[in-house]
Write an enzyme that holds these catalytic residues in place. Structure first.
Site, short mmCIF file in Angstrom:
data_model
loop_
_atom_site.label_atom_id
_atom_site.label_comp_id
_atom_site.label_asym_id
_atom_site.label_seq_id
_atom_site.Cartn_x
_atom_site.Cartn_y
_atom_site.Cartn_z
N ASP A 60 0.81 -1.23 0.00
CA ASP A 60 0.00 0.00 0.00
C ASP A 60 0.84 1.28 0.00
O ASP A 60 0.38 2.32 -0.47
CB ASP A 60 -0.99 0.00 1.17
CG ASP A 60 -0.35 -0.14 2.53
OD1 ASP A 60 0.83 -0.56 2.59
OD2 ASP A 60 -1.02 0.14 3.54
N GLU A 83 9.50 -10.68 -1.45
CA GLU A 83 10.52 -9.64 -1.54
C GLU A 83 11.93 -10.19 -1.56
O GLU A 83 12.83 -9.60 -2.18
CB GLU A 83 10.35 -8.66 -0.37
CG GLU A 83 9.10 -7.81 -0.44
CD GLU A 83 7.89 -8.47 0.20
OE1 GLU A 83 6.82 -7.83 0.25
OE2 GLU A 83 8.01 -9.65 0.64
N HIS A 148 0.00 0.45 10.62
CA HIS A 148 0.36 -0.92 10.30
C HIS A 148 1.76 -0.93 9.67
O HIS A 148 2.21 0.06 9.10
CB HIS A 148 -0.65 -1.54 9.33
CG HIS A 148 -0.75 -0.85 8.01
ND1 HIS A 148 -1.28 0.42 7.85
CD2 HIS A 148 -0.38 -1.23 6.77
CE1 HIS A 148 -1.24 0.77 6.59
NE2 HIS A 148 -0.68 -0.21 5.89
N HIS A 149 2.45 -2.02 9.77
CA HIS A 149 3.83 -2.22 9.31
C HIS A 149 4.87 -1.48 10.16
O HIS A 149 6.05 -1.51 9.83
CB HIS A 149 4.02 -1.81 7.84
CG HIS A 149 3.18 -2.55 6.86
ND1 HIS A 149 2.59 -3.76 7.15
CD2 HIS A 149 2.83 -2.26 5.57
CE1 HIS A 149 1.91 -4.18 6.09
NE2 HIS A 149 2.04 -3.28 5.13
N GLY A 447 26.70 -16.70 -0.05
CA GLY A 447 26.29 -18.10 0.03
C GLY A 447 24.91 -18.35 0.60
O GLY A 447 24.72 -19.27 1.40
N ASP A 477 18.36 -30.00 -4.95
CA ASP A 477 16.95 -30.09 -4.54
C ASP A 477 16.69 -29.32 -3.25
O ASP A 477 15.64 -28.69 -3.10
CB ASP A 477 16.53 -31.56 -4.38
CG ASP A 477 17.49 -32.37 -3.51
OD1 ASP A 477 18.60 -31.88 -3.21
OD2 ASP A 477 17.13 -33.51 -3.13
N ASN A 504 19.91 -35.02 -4.92
CA ASN A 504 20.75 -35.89 -4.08
C ASN A 504 20.22 -35.97 -2.66
O ASN A 504 20.97 -36.15 -1.70
CB ASN A 504 22.21 -35.41 -4.11
CG ASN A 504 22.33 -33.91 -3.88
OD1 ASN A 504 21.42 -33.27 -3.35
ND2 ASN A 504 23.45 -33.34 -4.30
N GLY A 506 18.88 -33.95 -0.36
CA GLY A 506 19.18 -33.10 0.78
C GLY A 506 20.36 -32.19 0.57
O GLY A 506 20.73 -31.85 -0.55
N GLU A 510 26.30 -29.51 3.22
CA GLU A 510 26.24 -29.54 4.68
C GLU A 510 26.67 -30.91 5.21
O GLU A 510 27.31 -31.00 6.26
CB GLU A 510 24.82 -29.22 5.16
CG GLU A 510 24.19 -27.97 4.55
CD GLU A 510 24.86 -26.69 5.01
OE1 GLU A 510 25.92 -26.76 5.67
OE2 GLU A 510 24.33 -25.61 4.70
#
Length: 610
Positions: A60, A83, A148-149, A447, A477, A504, A506, A510
């Site tokens: 708005d 966003e 608001h916001h 990253g 994925d 793969n 996951g 990591e």
């Protein structure tokens, strides 16, 4: 004086010069008294700078300004799903459209805070992005009602203060009398310093009328002039070191060579001097990778042994635009002492241990090329191992990481935009030679996983403007699940990237960093080949999806001329081993694991589940 202080001073000099130019232009053409809305002024400035797309989400407090955007014939509104994705898209657009900038529009508070991660990534990696925020009217900001916001405590400047941490320049428009000058200032800073800037645009001020005469004075995006005496002294010192090195010199190009617009200057330097040239991961495609004197990617201790030996044994390294982050240097394993290094940056240079603030590489490089050209005959005697990555012969049909990336190298064409997600994709594609004119897009320093989806949208739209042939995304994925909504915006916008999904099961990067068998590195397995149809496409009409299980199926697809033509958006799901990873990623993860010291911090007798 520090580099930051010199940069601030140069920015102020640039601003004053621009103001002087606008005053002179107005004095010469006083009849140009046409009035224009502040919002229109901003849009016209962006169009002048080559911006054809604006990303964001309506809210708005920005809807009135959006009318100016939608009504302008030379700029298109690209509405995003959120966003954060919009900020990613503006980042990708700016990376490909190197002489322009990316623009994202959000609303006050809830919208801008969602985008701030994307803006921070652009700041980290030196990408020029303008973040426009539609905010409450000037009277509301003064009277501080509980709108608001807001945070409900009257702090209407809280988000501005947050934005200051991840932008190089910011402006809160408060008066129509200064609005145009403020807009010009932050746009200049954005382009010259190649980093994000932030603009608060109040609802009422967007519709205030101001004179349009300033538009006749273009924004000057050229870097400041170097002090001629200091520059001459630095050039003399560099030439002296090259002579002392008996011409055993290599050039190492990095990210800021791309971000600060010196690719052409580097091309001229390497051509006219003949010095061997290499690149850091973030500097991939700063140099034409088909050039015969290009030797490949240097990543410290995890580099290919031939590259590591050539770079680290050189008597002198001319480093251009370095960003020495952990993943960009093999976890800080550059074995190049300062005594053998010359560093060129956008706002300073370093010659061994001596710093020269305010001496920028953009203006220095052409002069350096002229001074070093006489060394060409000696330099070309230095051998450069060919940068090649042959497809290995493996005795199985599994799509392995060691086979995938050189095989993809055979698929790449000149003028491709190749986007690689953080993790297996960005590490795997590094050693693949790209054809002439191809562009590499990746976010190795910041990253943020999932960044490439929005970035691919922006990159593809910029590619259309610049005549690039195809945009190709490699993403795991796990990463795709974070930002998958933007596939729908790609289809609505008419871009046609090829999206390779490495399934793969996951977060493989990591797993290698920590927790190979831990459940927190697992994800839900989606029906990937149904995504495009679900998100608004019509399978077989404006989109195509494929599942490939082995080398044979993937090679057949890559060799298909219809697939390679990329005349529709296409998604390819590739089934891969969760424990397989590029060798460079394995070596980086081992180094990072030692730095993080997770294992050392565990109590005695406590280990991973088996």
């Amino acid at each position: 004086m520090s580099t930051a202080a010199v940069a601030q001073l140069q920015a102020e000099v640039n601003r004053l010069r621009h103001e002087l130019s606008t005053v002179k232009a107005h004095e010469q053409s006083p009849e140009s008294g046409e009035q224009i809305f502040v919002g229109q002024y901003l849009v016209e400035r962006l169009v002048q700078l080559g911006v054809t797309k604006m990303f964001g989400v309506p809210g708005d407090f920005n809807l009135g300004f959006l009318d100016f955007v939608e009504d302008h014939p030379k700029i298109d509104w690209v509405g995003n799903c959120n966003e954060l994705n919009a900020a990613y898209a503006a980042d990708g657009y700016a990376r490909v459209k190197e002489t322009s900038l990316g623009v994202v529009l959000t609303t006050f508070g809830v919208g801008e805070l969602s985008a701030i991660n994307g803006i921070a990534g652009a700041f980290s990696e030196h990408v020029p992005v303008l973040h426009i925020v539609g905010v409450p009217s000037t009277s509301q900001q003064k009277n501080k009602p509980m709108l608001h916001h807001t945070l409900g405590d009257g702090r209407f400047d809280a988000y501005y203060r947050a934005a200051e941490q991840v932008t190089i320049s910011a402006a809160s428009l408060e008066s129509k009398d200064t609005a145009a000058a403020q807009i010009d200032r932050i746009l200049t800073d954005c382009l010259v310093m190649a980093r994000p800037v932030y603009l608060m645009l109040p609802t009422d001020l967007a519709y205030e009328r101001i004179p349009s005469y300033r538009l006749k004075t273009p924004i000057n995006s050229n870097p400041p002039d170097n002090d001629p005496d200091v520059e001459q002294f630095a050039l003399d010192e560099i030439v002296k070191l090259v002579q002392e090195a008996d011409e055993d010199v290599i050039i190492l190009a990095d990210a800021c060579a791309i971000r600060h617009g010196v690719k052409q200057e580097i091309a001229e330097l390497v051509k006219r001097t003949g010095f061997p040239v290499y690149a850091a991961p973030m500097g991939k495609t700063a140099v034409d990778e088909s050039y015969e004197r290009y030797g490949g990617i240097y990543v410290g201790s995890i580099s290919h042994p031939d590259i590591k030996e050539k770079v680290e044994s050189a008597k002198l390294i001319l480093s251009i635009g370095a960003l020495k982050s952990d993943f960009n240097t093999g976890n800080f394993t550059y074995h190049i002492p300062a005594s053998r290094t010359i560093e060129l940056h956008s706002d300073h240079i370093r010659v061994q241990f001596a710093m020269f603030p305010g001496i920028g590489m953009k203006r220095l490089l052409p002069k350096l090329t002229t001074r070093l050209q006489p060394f060409h005959e000696g330099a070309k005697q230095i051998s450069v191992p060919p940068f090649v990555f042959p497809v290995p012969q493996e005795d199985n049909d599994i799509i392995s990481q060691s086979w995938l990336w050189p095989r993809m190298g055979q698929f790449f064409r000149p003028k491709d935009i190749i986007v690689a997600e953080t993790g297996t994709s960005s590490f795997g594609v590094l050693e693949v030679p790209f054809p002439r004119g191809a562009v590499f897009v990746s976010q190795i320093l910041w990253g943020s996983i999932g960044w490439t989806v929005g970035s691919t949208l922006g990159a593809a739209l910029a590619g259309v403007d610049l005549g690039y042939k195809r945009t190709i995304l490699f993403i795991g994925d796990g990463s795709l699940q974070l930002t998958v909504q933007e596939l729908s915006v790609m289809m609505r916008s008419g871009v046609k990237p090829i999206i390779f999904v490495l399934n793969n099961k996951g977060y493989t990067i990591e797993r290698y960093l920590h927790g190979m068998e831990r459940k927190y590195n697992d994800i839900s397995n989606w029906k990937w080949t149904q995504l495009l149809d679900t998100l608004g496409g019509q399978e077989g009409k404006n989109c195509l999806s494929y599942l490939v299980r082995n080398k044979s199926e993937l090679s057949t697809l890559l060799d298909d001329p219809t697939f390679a033509a990329a005349d529709k958006i296409q998604l390819v799901e590739m089934l891969m081993d969760p424990r397989d990873a590029p060798n460079a990623l394995k070596r980086q993860a081992e180094l990072s694991g030692k730095t993080n010291r997770y294992v050392a911090e565990l109590p005695s007798g406590v280990g991973e589940a088996v």
